[in-house]
Design an enzyme around this catalytic site. Structure first.
Site, short mmCIF file in Angstrom:
data_model
loop_
_atom_site.label_atom_id
_atom_site.label_comp_id
_atom_site.label_asym_id
_atom_site.label_seq_id
_atom_site.Cartn_x
_atom_site.Cartn_y
_atom_site.Cartn_z
N GLU A 87 0.91 -1.13 0.07
CA GLU A 87 -0.05 0.10 0.15
C GLU A 87 0.80 1.34 -0.10
O GLU A 87 0.29 2.36 -0.18
CB GLU A 87 -1.00 0.01 1.22
CG GLU A 87 -1.99 -1.28 1.12
CD GLU A 87 -2.62 -0.99 2.50
OE1 GLU A 87 -2.53 -0.38 3.34
OE2 GLU A 87 -3.63 -2.06 2.66
N HIS A 90 7.10 2.12 -0.38
CA HIS A 90 8.44 1.32 0.07
C HIS A 90 8.62 0.40 -1.26
O HIS A 90 9.81 0.00 -1.32
CB HIS A 90 8.02 0.54 1.28
CG HIS A 90 9.06 0.01 1.77
ND1 HIS A 90 10.31 0.53 2.37
CD2 HIS A 90 9.32 -1.43 1.97
CE1 HIS A 90 11.15 -0.43 2.56
NE2 HIS A 90 10.69 -1.78 2.58
#
Length: 179
Positions: A87, A90
């Site tokens: 989500e 990263h």
């Protein structure tokens, strides 16, 4: 309808033994196990030997390869890991930074097959890791072996490496003139 046809290069052959280090991140253990199985089989098919080291994540893979290149005696490396989109951003950081670091090591002459999967979901990763399907671990091992073969082919020349003349300190001429 069948998928695209890909040319698969035959594995190189070697006169002298080849040692490959598999650097794997077992973050997703089942996926990692399949990647490793594919890589080992390909390395053994070429008559080479392998060793394996595990690191916590994809970002540590190029660092481990860099350490091994400086401190050990491997001919090539197979980078194996899996990054599945989540989500946050990263995912982008891990994908880009691990890939860039591996590429930079490669440009310095380190023979690396990059098998770090960067996928949208687990199903994509499972298909790519499975030796009976896309076998990306085996493909990364084959890439490393081909680069080792190139390095050995071109490494036979007697070309000088680095500076070919002495470096003079400022003010010293040793009878030579400075431009």
């Amino acid at each position: 309808m069948a998928g695209p046809s890909h040319y698969i290069m035959p594995l190189p052959t070697f006169e002298k033994p080849v040692k490959i280090l598999i650097v794997a991140s077992p973050y997703y253990k089942d996926i990692s196990d399949n990647q490793i199985a594919g890589a080992k089989a390909e390395i053994e098919k070429a008559g080479a030997t392998w060793d394996i080291v595990e690191v916590p994540g994809a970002l540590e893979i190029p660092t481990a390869i860099g350490i091994a290149e400086r401190m050990s005696n491997f001919d090539g490396y197979v980078a194996l890991g899996c990054v599945i989109r989540g989500e946050t951003t990263h995912y982008d950081t891990v994908c880009n930074d691990s890939s860039r670091a591996i590429q930079l090591l490669g440009l310095q002459g380190v023979c690396i097959g990059n098998g770090i999967l960067t996928v949208e979901n687990r199903t994509q990763a499972e298909v790519r890791a499975d030796p009976a399907q896309m076998n990306k671990g085996g493909g990364a091992a084959a890439a490393a072996l081909h680069l080792v073969a190139l390095a050995r082919k071109w490494g036979q020349s007697e070309k000088p490496v680095g500076f070919t003349q002495e470096i003079l300190l400022a003010g010293q001429t040793d009878g030579k003139t400075n431009a």
